[in-house]
Design a protein around this motif. Structure first.
Motif, PDB file in Angstrom:
ATOM      1  N   GLY A   1       0.819  -1.204   0.000  1.00  0.00           N
ATOM      2  CA  GLY A   1       0.000   0.000   0.000  1.00  0.00           C
ATOM      3  C   GLY A   1       0.853   1.254   0.000  1.00  0.00           C
ATOM      4  N   PHE A   2       1.876   1.258   0.838  1.00  0.00           N
ATOM      5  CA  PHE A   2       2.812   2.377   0.875  1.00  0.00           C
ATOM      6  C   PHE A   2       3.536   2.522  -0.457  1.00  0.00           C
ATOM      7  CE2 PHE A   2       7.421   3.045   1.233  1.00  0.00           C
ATOM      8  CZ  PHE A   2       7.441   4.404   1.495  1.00  0.00           C
ATOM      9  N   GLN A   3       4.038   1.427  -0.989  1.00  0.00           N
ATOM     10  CA  GLN A   3       4.828   1.483  -2.215  1.00  0.00           C
ATOM     11  C   GLN A   3       4.011   1.972  -3.402  1.00  0.00           C
ATOM     12  OE1 GLN A   3       6.234  -2.572  -2.226  1.00  0.00           O
ATOM     13  NE2 GLN A   3       8.108  -2.055  -1.131  1.00  0.00           N
ATOM     14  N   SER A   4       2.792   1.464  -3.543  1.00  0.00           N
ATOM     15  CA  SER A   4       1.957   1.889  -4.670  1.00  0.00           C
ATOM     16  C   SER A   4       1.565   3.351  -4.545  1.00  0.00           C
ATOM     17  CB  SER A   4       0.716   1.005  -4.784  1.00  0.00           C
ATOM     18  OG  SER A   4      -0.076   1.085  -3.620  1.00  0.00           O
ATOM     19  N   SER A   5       1.354   3.818  -3.297  1.00  0.00           N
ATOM     20  CA  SER A   5       1.013   5.223  -3.092  1.00  0.00           C
ATOM     21  C   SER A   5       2.182   6.129  -3.477  1.00  0.00           C
ATOM     22  CB  SER A   5       0.604   5.458  -1.637  1.00  0.00           C
ATOM     23  OG  SER A   5       0.284   6.820  -1.421  1.00  0.00           O
ATOM     24  N   TRP A   6       3.367   5.779  -3.020  1.00  0.00           N
ATOM     25  CA  TRP A   6       4.554   6.575  -3.382  1.00  0.00           C
ATOM     26  C   TRP A   6       4.702   6.640  -4.900  1.00  0.00           C
ATOM     27  CZ3 TRP A   6       8.174   9.783  -1.422  1.00  0.00           C
ATOM     28  CH2 TRP A   6       9.344   9.982  -2.178  1.00  0.00           C
ATOM     29  N   MET A   7       4.560   5.501  -5.578  1.00  0.00           N
ATOM     30  CA  MET A   7       4.691   5.465  -7.030  1.00  0.00           C
ATOM     31  C   MET A   7       3.636   6.339  -7.706  1.00  0.00           C
ATOM     32  SD  MET A   7       7.246   3.463  -7.722  1.00  0.00           S
ATOM     33  CE  MET A   7       6.967   2.912  -9.386  1.00  0.00           C
ATOM     34  N   ARG A   8       2.436   6.284  -7.175  1.00  0.00           N
ATOM     35  CA  ARG A   8       1.351   7.077  -7.758  1.00  0.00           C
ATOM     36  C   ARG A   8       1.654   8.561  -7.655  1.00  0.00           C
ATOM     37  NH1 ARG A   8      -4.304   6.434  -8.219  1.00  0.00           N
ATOM     38  NH2 ARG A   8      -4.892   7.871  -9.903  1.00  0.00           N
ATOM     39  N   TRP A   9       2.126   8.986  -6.504  1.00  0.00           N
ATOM     40  CA  TRP A   9       2.437  10.405  -6.317  1.00  0.00           C
ATOM     41  C   TRP A   9       3.545  10.869  -7.259  1.00  0.00           C
ATOM     42  CZ3 TRP A   9      -0.124  14.244  -4.333  1.00  0.00           C
ATOM     43  CH2 TRP A   9      -1.122  13.974  -3.399  1.00  0.00           C
ATOM     44  N   ILE A  10       4.639  10.155  -7.305  1.00  0.00           N
ATOM     45  CA  ILE A  10       5.782  10.652  -8.080  1.00  0.00           C
ATOM     46  C   ILE A  10       5.530  10.616  -9.581  1.00  0.00           C
ATOM     47  CG2 ILE A  10       7.410  10.008  -6.258  1.00  0.00           C
ATOM     48  CD1 ILE A  10       8.314   7.685  -8.068  1.00  0.00           C
ATOM     49  N   HIS A  11       4.601   9.757 -10.022  1.00  0.00           N
ATOM     50  CA  HIS A  11       4.318   9.671 -11.456  1.00  0.00           C
ATOM     51  C   HIS A  11       3.128  10.510 -11.886  1.00  0.00           C
ATOM     52  CE1 HIS A  11       7.389   6.809 -12.431  1.00  0.00           C
ATOM     53  NE2 HIS A  11       6.966   5.952 -11.513  1.00  0.00           N
ATOM     54  N   SER A  12       2.368  11.030 -10.934  1.00  0.00           N
ATOM     55  CA  SER A  12       1.157  11.776 -11.281  1.00  0.00           C
ATOM     56  C   SER A  12       1.310  13.282 -11.143  1.00  0.00           C
ATOM     57  CB  SER A  12      -0.019  11.327 -10.390  1.00  0.00           C
ATOM     58  OG  SER A  12      -0.274   9.953 -10.544  1.00  0.00           O
ATOM     59  N   ILE A  13       2.235  13.729 -10.305  1.00  0.00           N
ATOM     60  CA  ILE A  13       2.352  15.152  -9.983  1.00  0.00           C
ATOM     61  C   ILE A  13       3.686  15.697 -10.489  1.00  0.00           C
ATOM     62  CG2 ILE A  13       2.466  16.833  -8.097  1.00  0.00           C
ATOM     63  CD1 ILE A  13      -0.299  15.568  -8.524  1.00  0.00           C
ATOM     64  N   PRO A  14       3.669  16.792 -11.240  1.00  0.00           N
ATOM     65  CA  PRO A  14       4.905  17.355 -11.794  1.00  0.00           C
ATOM     66  C   PRO A  14       5.634  18.285 -10.832  1.00  0.00           C
ATOM     67  CG  PRO A  14       3.030  18.598 -12.620  1.00  0.00           C
ATOM     68  CD  PRO A  14       2.464  17.491 -11.759  1.00  0.00           C
ATOM     69  N   ALA A  15       5.995  17.767  -9.675  1.00  0.00           N
ATOM     70  CA  ALA A  15       6.753  18.570  -8.707  1.00  0.00           C
ATOM     71  C   ALA A  15       8.244  18.325  -8.901  1.00  0.00           C
ATOM     72  CB  ALA A  15       6.345  18.218  -7.284  1.00  0.00           C
ATOM     73  N   ARG A  16       9.051  19.246  -8.392  1.00  0.00           N
ATOM     74  CA  ARG A  16      10.491  19.137  -8.538  1.00  0.00           C
ATOM     75  C   ARG A  16      11.066  17.994  -7.701  1.00  0.00           C
ATOM     76  NH1 ARG A  16      14.492  24.007  -6.633  1.00  0.00           N
ATOM     77  NH2 ARG A  16      16.465  22.887  -6.743  1.00  0.00           N
ATOM     78  N   LYS A  17      10.671  17.915  -6.429  1.00  0.00           N
ATOM     79  CA  LYS A  17      11.163  16.875  -5.541  1.00  0.00           C
ATOM     80  C   LYS A  17      10.050  16.400  -4.598  1.00  0.00           C
ATOM     81  CE  LYS A  17      15.527  16.663  -6.801  1.00  0.00           C
ATOM     82  NZ  LYS A  17      16.109  15.420  -7.386  1.00  0.00           N
ATOM     83  N   PHE A  18      10.116  15.117  -4.252  1.00  0.00           N
ATOM     84  CA  PHE A  18       9.174  14.536  -3.307  1.00  0.00           C
ATOM     85  C   PHE A  18       9.907  14.071  -2.062  1.00  0.00           C
ATOM     86  CE2 PHE A  18       6.955  14.295  -7.279  1.00  0.00           C
ATOM     87  CZ  PHE A  18       5.624  14.452  -6.955  1.00  0.00           C
ATOM     88  N   TYR A  19       9.315  14.362  -0.925  1.00  0.00           N
ATOM     89  CA  TYR A  19       9.871  13.968   0.365  1.00  0.00           C
ATOM     90  C   TYR A  19       8.943  12.943   1.013  1.00  0.00           C
ATOM     91  CZ  TYR A  19      13.255  17.834   0.414  1.00  0.00           C
ATOM     92  OH  TYR A  19      14.293  18.687   0.128  1.00  0.00           O
ATOM     93  N   LEU A  20       9.530  12.017   1.730  1.00  0.00           N
ATOM     94  CA  LEU A  20       8.791  11.026   2.491  1.00  0.00           C
ATOM     95  C   LEU A  20       8.421  11.628   3.839  1.00  0.00           C
ATOM     96  CD1 LEU A  20       7.964   7.951   2.859  1.00  0.00           C
ATOM     97  CD2 LEU A  20      10.198   7.714   3.987  1.00  0.00           C
ATOM     98  N   GLY A  21       7.145  11.892   4.072  1.00  0.00           N
ATOM     99  CA  GLY A  21       6.699  12.497   5.326  1.00  0.00           C
ATOM    100  C   GLY A  21       6.360  11.436   6.361  1.00  0.00           C
ATOM    101  N   ILE A  22       7.046  11.436   7.493  1.00  0.00           N
ATOM    102  CA  ILE A  22       6.834  10.447   8.546  1.00  0.00           C
ATOM    103  C   ILE A  22       6.860  11.119   9.916  1.00  0.00           C
ATOM    104  CG2 ILE A  22       7.736   8.463   7.275  1.00  0.00           C
ATOM    105  CD1 ILE A  22      10.405   8.879   8.655  1.00  0.00           C
ATOM    106  N   PRO A  23       6.243  10.509  10.922  1.00  0.00           N
ATOM    107  CA  PRO A  23       6.300  11.055  12.277  1.00  0.00           C
ATOM    108  C   PRO A  23       7.707  10.906  12.863  1.00  0.00           C
ATOM    109  CG  PRO A  23       4.489   9.482  12.034  1.00  0.00           C
ATOM    110  CD  PRO A  23       5.372   9.317  10.848  1.00  0.00           C
ATOM    111  N   ALA A  24       8.106  11.888  13.648  1.00  0.00           N
ATOM    112  CA  ALA A  24       9.422  11.825  14.295  1.00  0.00           C
ATOM    113  C   ALA A  24       9.381  11.062  15.602  1.00  0.00           C
ATOM    114  CB  ALA A  24       9.954  13.237  14.546  1.00  0.00           C
ATOM    115  N   SER A  25       8.188  10.661  16.041  1.00  0.00           N
ATOM    116  CA  SER A  25       8.052   9.848  17.248  1.00  0.00           C
ATOM    117  C   SER A  25       6.737   9.090  17.171  1.00  0.00           C
ATOM    118  CB  SER A  25       8.075  10.719  18.508  1.00  0.00           C
ATOM    119  OG  SER A  25       6.830  11.365  18.694  1.00  0.00           O
ATOM    120  N   GLU A  26       6.577   8.113  18.018  1.00  0.00           N
ATOM    121  CA  GLU A  26       5.331   7.362  18.058  1.00  0.00           C
ATOM    122  C   GLU A  26       4.174   8.225  18.540  1.00  0.00           C
ATOM    123  OE1 GLU A  26       5.708   2.988  19.125  1.00  0.00           O
ATOM    124  OE2 GLU A  26       7.528   3.794  20.077  1.00  0.00           O
TER     125      GLU A  26
END
Length: 311
Positions: free
Chosen positions: A236-261
């Motif tokens: 689910g994570f992998q397909s979502s990342w692929m969808r974003w980077i191939h669908s949106i013409p942005a310069r760079k994509f960052y992986l957004g994650i929590p810094a703590s639980e």
């Protein structure tokens, strides 16, 4: 219309796709053959994160989003909320100017983040979007205000769109275009960034992101079990990342994650991030780095130090 991704559920098909991606996209490498990314974060919502100057002086962050401008639209005067850091209504946030300048001198870009998970904001007309663009340009960027600027004299480098509340509005696209055009008109680069949720498409921002005006997109892979990282079933994570980077013409994509639980569901331990997650996302030429939410949580876990130089 949202495209269904059920075909990605097949593990064999997913492996084929990932293999093709690895062939089509060559990573950006440094002198030692390693992919280089940066770390972005948010500052402004918790006093325990410390001063802005101190955060940038660590040398760990590439971009810091000051959040949030969380009141605008519906006839309301725009207002920044930095919780216990300062009160802009009483000109109490002028000290943020020194932090902005110090960060920029350290090579860190500083964004004003609009929206956020709380607050009262909306854009219901073109007039509201243009008025908000004018306000941001004159009070936080390179324009001139007749009243005291909330952060004092120092202009930020751009505007981050973190829209999570209210009804869908097409006018965020107009806001982004107006800010971009202001920069071109005055010969000033205005960086535009965004923090959509990981499930594609994002209800609030996908339309704006399709314009190609956005430099950096930090997709929030947390608080959504459909697309946040799950070590037992990462498809689910992998397909979502692929969808974003191939669908949106942005310069760079960052992986957004929590810094703590404590920061939200979807926390990924640093060791797992480096062994399991980063090798996958770094296959994309548009990979930009990691966005940690937020600095107050990072101060508690030291997450950024654990991954610094490895992203």
């Amino acid at each position: 219309m949202e495209i269904q991704l059920s075909s990605f559920a097949s593990s064999s098909f997913l492996l084929i796709i990932l293999g093709l991606v690895g062939c089509l996209f060559e990573p950006t490498t440094g002198r030692h053959g390693r992919v280089h990314g940066g770390i972005a974060t948010y500052w402004g919502q918790n006093i325990r994160e410390g001063r802005l100057t101190t955060a940038c002086a660590t040398g760990k962050f590439q971009i810091v989003n000051i959040g949030f401008l969380s009141t605008f639209g519906d006839g309301q005067p725009p207002q920044v909320n930095l919780t216990r850091h300062c009160n802009p209504i009483c000109n109490g946030c002028w000290n943020v100017s020194a932090g902005i300048v110090n960060c920029q001198n350290d090579g860190v870009k500083v964004m004003l983040s609009i929206g956020g998970p709380h607050g009262n904001y909306s854009l219901s007309s073109a007039a509201e979007a243009l008025d908000l663009a004018d306000y941001i340009w004159n009070n936080f960027l390179y324009g001139h205000s007749t009243s005291p600027r909330p952060f004092g004299y120092a202009p930020v480098d751009g505007v981050d769109f973190r829209i999570e509340r209210g009804e869908f509005s097409p006018y965020y696209t107009l806001l982004a275009r107006r800010l971009h055009d202001y920069g071109r008109q005055w010969g000033r680069k205005v960086y535009l960034t965004a923090a959509p949720r990981c499930h594609f498409p994002d209800n609030y921002l996908t339309q704006s992101l399709h314009t190609g005006l956005f430099d950096y997109v930090w997709v929030r892979f947390f608080d959504d079990q459909k697309c946040q990282y799950n070590s037992g079933n990462p498809s689910g994570f992998q397909s979502s990342w692929m969808r974003w980077i191939h669908s949106i013409p942005a310069r760079k994509f960052y992986l957004g994650i929590p810094a703590s639980e404590e920061a939200g569901e979807g926390y990924v331990a640093p060791s797992v991030l480096m062994r399991k997650v980063l090798p996958f996302v770094k296959r994309s030429a548009s990979y930009g780095g990691v966005m940690l939410f937020d600095l107050s949580n990072d101060v508690q876990t030291n997450y950024s130090s654990l991954i610094s130089g490895r992203v």
